[in-house]
Scaffold this active site. Structure first.
Site, PDB file in Angstrom:
ATOM      1  N   CYS A   6       1.572  -7.983  66.409  1.00  0.00           N
ATOM      2  CA  CYS A   6       1.983  -7.023  65.381  1.00  0.00           C
ATOM      3  C   CYS A   6       3.078  -7.673  64.545  1.00  0.00           C
ATOM      4  CB  CYS A   6       2.514  -5.753  66.043  1.00  0.00           C
ATOM      5  SG  CYS A   6       3.330  -4.633  64.897  1.00  0.00           S
ATOM      6  N   GLU A  65       9.433  -2.841  70.047  1.00  0.00           N
ATOM      7  CA  GLU A  65       9.870  -1.494  69.662  1.00  0.00           C
ATOM      8  C   GLU A  65      11.258  -1.175  70.224  1.00  0.00           C
ATOM      9  OE1 GLU A  65       6.698  -2.279  70.270  1.00  0.00           O
ATOM     10  OE2 GLU A  65       5.896  -1.677  68.325  1.00  0.00           O
ATOM     11  N   GLU A 101      -0.454   0.384  73.097  1.00  0.00           N
ATOM     12  CA  GLU A 101      -0.041   0.415  71.693  1.00  0.00           C
ATOM     13  C   GLU A 101      -1.216   0.875  70.817  1.00  0.00           C
ATOM     14  OE1 GLU A 101       1.475  -0.157  67.892  1.00  0.00           O
ATOM     15  OE2 GLU A 101      -0.338  -1.151  68.584  1.00  0.00           O
ATOM     16  N   HIS A 149      -0.835   4.972  57.966  1.00  0.00           N
ATOM     17  CA  HIS A 149      -0.634   4.136  59.148  1.00  0.00           C
ATOM     18  C   HIS A 149      -1.900   4.049  60.007  1.00  0.00           C
ATOM     19  CE1 HIS A 149       2.219   1.631  60.996  1.00  0.00           C
ATOM     20  NE2 HIS A 149       2.295   2.292  62.137  1.00  0.00           N
ATOM     21  N   CYS A 161       4.092  -3.230  58.155  1.00  0.00           N
ATOM     22  CA  CYS A 161       3.268  -2.185  57.524  1.00  0.00           C
ATOM     23  C   CYS A 161       3.935  -0.813  57.634  1.00  0.00           C
ATOM     24  CB  CYS A 161       1.879  -2.152  58.155  1.00  0.00           C
ATOM     25  SG  CYS A 161       1.886  -1.673  59.875  1.00  0.00           S
ATOM     26  N   THR A 173       8.947   0.328  65.633  1.00  0.00           N
ATOM     27  CA  THR A 173       8.427  -1.034  65.499  1.00  0.00           C
ATOM     28  C   THR A 173       9.239  -1.841  64.495  1.00  0.00           C
ATOM     29  OG1 THR A 173       6.191  -0.345  66.076  1.00  0.00           O
ATOM     30  CG2 THR A 173       6.384  -2.352  64.757  1.00  0.00           C
ATOM     31  N   CYS A 202      -5.276  -4.321  61.556  1.00  0.00           N
ATOM     32  CA  CYS A 202      -4.418  -5.191  62.380  1.00  0.00           C
ATOM     33  C   CYS A 202      -5.050  -5.445  63.745  1.00  0.00           C
ATOM     34  CB  CYS A 202      -3.021  -4.618  62.517  1.00  0.00           C
ATOM     35  SG  CYS A 202      -2.899  -3.047  63.382  1.00  0.00           S
ATOM     36  N   TYR A 212      -4.670   0.533  61.332  1.00  0.00           N
ATOM     37  CA  TYR A 212      -5.074   0.107  62.675  1.00  0.00           C
ATOM     38  C   TYR A 212      -6.490  -0.454  62.740  1.00  0.00           C
ATOM     39  CZ  TYR A 212      -0.910   1.266  65.290  1.00  0.00           C
ATOM     40  OH  TYR A 212       0.363   1.252  65.801  1.00  0.00           O
TER      41      TYR A 212
END
Lengths: 498, 81
Positions: free
Chosen positions: A98, A256, A442, A291, A102, A189, A298, A295
Site C-alpha cells: 500500500c 496504520e 486489510e 475509496h 490515495c 493509513t 491497488c 480497492y
C-alpha cells in the site's frame, strides 16, 4: 512536483509525535519500522517523473492550470476517474504494498464535493476554504492522510450517547480564530509519513451529534497531535535483514496508526465542516465511494505481484507445467481481472457532481470493494496451495547466513538445479508476505467492512424494478412489448396453444 | 407549452423512470419529438446518459423526485424562456 527523494527529505522537516513499542520514533523517514512505508509512498512521487508513467501519474490542476501529481487532483471527468485507478494499479505493481496516498486524494475530493453542497444550503464559505487548501497542497506537492474512522466505543450508541464523549472526534471549543478538537481516529493509513491530516466524520449524525460534525486539516506535527503506530504480523522481521520480510523495501499494507487529537487548535481557514450534521452522512458516502473504487486497483496491482511470485515459485520447484498449477494460476488471474473490471466500470459510470468534480458510480464502487473482501482470500489460498507448506516453515535469513547451517539449507532447500536456493527462499518469502498476515484483513476492512458495502448495495440497487421484471417475464404483469411484437396480448397468443 | 421527453437507455435505473413522464403528462403536453418548448431528459442514474447529447435549453432528471418538485422545475425552466 517532488521526486521520491525530495519527498523523503521533506519528511525530515516535520516533527510528529509517533510512538511504537514503548519508544518515540524520532525520524519516520529513517526508522527501520516506518522506512519501508515511506519508500512505498515515495514511489507515488518518483513515478510522476518517469515518462513511462506520467500520463497516469500526473494531471493538470483545474485550480491553477499547473501540472500536478494526480493524487492531489480533483477529478474533472470520468477519464480522470479511470486514470486514477490505472495509476493505483501501477503503484500496486511497483510496490507490492500500500502506497497510502490515495486516502488523502479521496478525502480532498470528498470535501470538495460536500463543502459545495453545504454552502448551497447554508450560505457558508467552506468550499472556498477547501479550494484554497487544495491549492496549497498542490503547490507544495504535499501528502495529506485521510482520517475518517473514529474509535467508536460502544457501537450501539451514537457519538453524543457515549459514556466518554471523546470516542468520536468532536469540537470542544469554538473561538474567534478557530476551533479546538478532541478525540482519536483509528487505522489511519500513512498518517505517520504524511505532511497533513484531513479529518472527516465517520458516520451519519443527528442533531444531538452536532459537535461531531467536523472536518478540518492540520499538519501532522500540530500541537496536540499524537500517533501510536500499530503492530503488524512479523513487523520486527524488519530488524533482521532483507529476506524474512518478503517485501523489505515497501513492507505490507499502509502502516496504520491511532491518531489522537488532544485539544488541537484548528484555524477557521482549515475548517471545512462545523456542525452541519445533516451533511455528515453524505461526506462519508462520497469518501467511501472514492475509496472503495480504489480497492479494485491497488489490490489487483498487488495481486499481479503475488501471481508473478506464485508462478516463479512453481518454476523454481519444477511444477510450472503441471496442468493443475496452470489452471490455478489462471484462476488467480481471472479473480484479479474480475476486480479490475469492477473498478473500471464504476469509474466509467462516474458522474459530475454539482461542484463540477466527478465521482464514481456508488453501487458499482461498493460491489468492487465487496469483491475485494472475498477474492484476495481465494487468490491467496491458491498461492499458498501452489507454494506448499514451505511458505510457513522456511528457515530464517540468520540461519541462511550462519556458516554452520548455510550449506545444509543450500543443499536441502534447493529446487530445480538452475535456481539458486537463496532466490527460491526470497520468492517464497514474498508469497508469505502477500498472502499471510496484514494483507488479508486489510482487504476485508480497509475502506469499510463488508456489511457497510452490503448496506450501500441494497440501498443503491433497485429491487422493486427487478421484481417487476420478473412479474412481466412470468406472465403475471402485462408485457407491453410482447403485445406490440405479436399484435395480441399474451393471453390471446397462448390461448391458441391450449 | 410542449415538452419533449428523451430517455437514457435504461440499463440499470435506480428508480422507475417512467414516473417522471407520467407526472409530466398530468400537467403538460408531452411528446417524443426532437423539438419542443422544453426538452426533458430522463436518466436512470447519475451517469446521466439522457443528457449527454442534449443541446440548448433542457431539464435533466436522474433520480426519484417528488411530483411537486418535477412540476416546479419544469415551470421554472419554461418561465425562463
Amino acid at each position: 512536483m517532488m521526486t521520491g527523494k525530495e519527498y523523503i527529505e521533506s519528511l525530515r522537516k516535520y516533527r510528529p509525535k509517533i510512538y511504537f513499542m514503548g519508544r518515540r520514533i524520532e525520524s519516520v523517514a529513517d526508522d527501520p519500522i516506518t522506512a519501508p512505508h515511506v519508500n512505498a509512498a515515495a514511489m507515488t512521487y518518483e513515478l510522476a517523473h518517469d515518462p513511462r508513467y506520467e500520463d497516469v501519474m500526473t494531471a493538470v490542476s483545474h485550480l491553477t492550470g499547473e501540472r500536478i501529481n494526480r493524487f492531489n487532483h480533483i477529478h474533472q471527468s470520468t477519464e480522470d476517474l479511470v486514470k486514477k485507478v490505472r495509476m493505483i494499479r501501477v503503484l500496486g505493481q511497483k510496490t507490492g504494498s500500500c502506497f497510502q496516498r490515495c486516502v488523502g486524494c479521496d478525502a480532498m475530493n470528498a470535501i470538495y464535493i460536500t463543502s459545495y453542497n453545504i454552502d448551497r444550503k447554508y450560505g457558508t464559505e467552506y468550499h472556498e476554504r477547501v479550494r484554497q487548501y487544495i491549492k496549497y497542497v498542490q503547490k507544495n506537492d504535499l501528502m495529506p492522510a485521510g482520517a475518517m474512522t473514529d474509535v467508536k466505543g460502544d457501537r450501539s450508541k451514537r457519538p453524543s450517547q457515549q459514556a466518554d464523549k471523546d470516542l468520536y472526534v468532536r469540537i470542544v471549543e469554538k473561538r474567534e480564530d478557530g476551533i479546538v478538537v478532541r478525540g482519536a481516529k483509528a487505522h489511519i493509513t500513512g498518517a505517520v509519513n504524511s505532511h497533513e491530516i484531513i479529518v472527516m466524520p465517520t458516520r451519519a449524525l443527528e442533531a444531538d451529534d452536532k459537535d461531531y460534525a467536523v472536518s478540518f486539516a492540520v499538519p501532522v506535527d500540530a500541537e496536540g497531535v499524537k500517533m501510536i503506530f500499530g503492530r503488524q504480523t512479523n513487523d520486527l522481521r524488519r530488524l533482521d535483514g532483507d529476506m524474512d520480510c518478503g517485501n523489505a523495501k515497501y513492507a505490507t499494507v499502509g502502516g496504520e496508526a491511532l491518531v489522537i487529537f488532544d485539544d488541537v487548535f484548528v484555524p477557521w481557514e482549515r475548517v471545512f465542516m462545523c456542525g452541519e450534521y445533516d451533511f455528515a452522512g453524505e461526506l462519508v458516502e462520497v469518501f467511501a465511494t472514492f475509496h472503495r473504487q480504489n480497492y479494485g486497483a491497488c489490490k489487483v496491482g498487488v495481486a499481479d505481484v503475488l501471481i508473478g511470485a506464485t508462478a516463479n515459485v512453481a518454476e523454481m520447484q519444477g511444477i510450472a507445467r503441471a496442468s493443475h498449477v496452470v489452471d490455478k494460476i489462471t484462476e488467480m488471474i481471472h479473480l484479479a481481472e474480475t476486480c479490475w473490471c469492477c473498478t473500471l466500470a464504476c469509474s466509467y459510470e462516474g458522474f459530475r457532481t454539482p461542484s463540477g468534480a466527478y465521482m464514481p458510480n456508488q453501487l458499482l464502487a461498493n460491489v468492487t470493494k465487496l469483491n475485494i473482501t472475498r477474492f484476495p482470500y481465494e487468490w491467496s489460498r491458491i498461492a499458498q496451495d501452489i507454494t506448499g507448506g514451505i511458505v510457513i516453515t522456511l528457515p530464517s535469513e540468520k540461519d541462511y547466513r550462519n556458516p554452520e547451517t548455510r550449506d545444509l539449507i543450500e543443499k536441502y532447500l534447493k529446487g530445480v538445479a538452475e535456481t539458486p536456493t537463496e532466490q527460491r527462499m526470497r520468492m517464497i518469502r514474498l508469497v508469505e508476505n502477500l498472502s499471510i498476515g496484514a494483507e488479508l484483513p486489510e482487504s476485508m476492512h480497509g475502506a469499510g467492512s463488508p456489511q457497510a458495502q452490503k448496506i450501500m448495495i441494497a440501498r443503491r440497487s433497485n429491487l422493486e424494478m427487478k421484481k417487476e421484471m420478473a412479474r412481466i417475464i412470468a406472465g403475471i404483469k402485462e408485457d407491453e412489448h410482447f403485445r406490440k411484437i405479436r399484435g395480441v396480448t399474451e393471453r390471446e397468443f397462448f390461448s391458441k396453444l391450449k | 407549452m410542449r415538452i419533449a421527453v428523451k430517455y437514457c437507455g435504461g440499463c440499470n435505473p435506480s428508480y422507475r423512470r417512467e414516473e417522471i413522464e407520467e407526472v409530466l403528462r398530468k400537467y403538460f403536453q408531452v411528446s417524443y419529438a426532437d423539438s419542443a418548448d422544453l426538452i426533458v431528459c430522463i436518466s436512470g442514474c447519475k451517469k446521466g446518459c439522457a443528457a449527454e447529447r442534449a443541446r440548448g435549453e433542457f431539464l435533466h432528471f436522474d433520480e426519484k423526485i417528488k411530483e411537486e418538485e418535477i412540476v416546479r422545475k419544469v415551470k421554472e425552466k419554461l418561465l425562463l424562456k
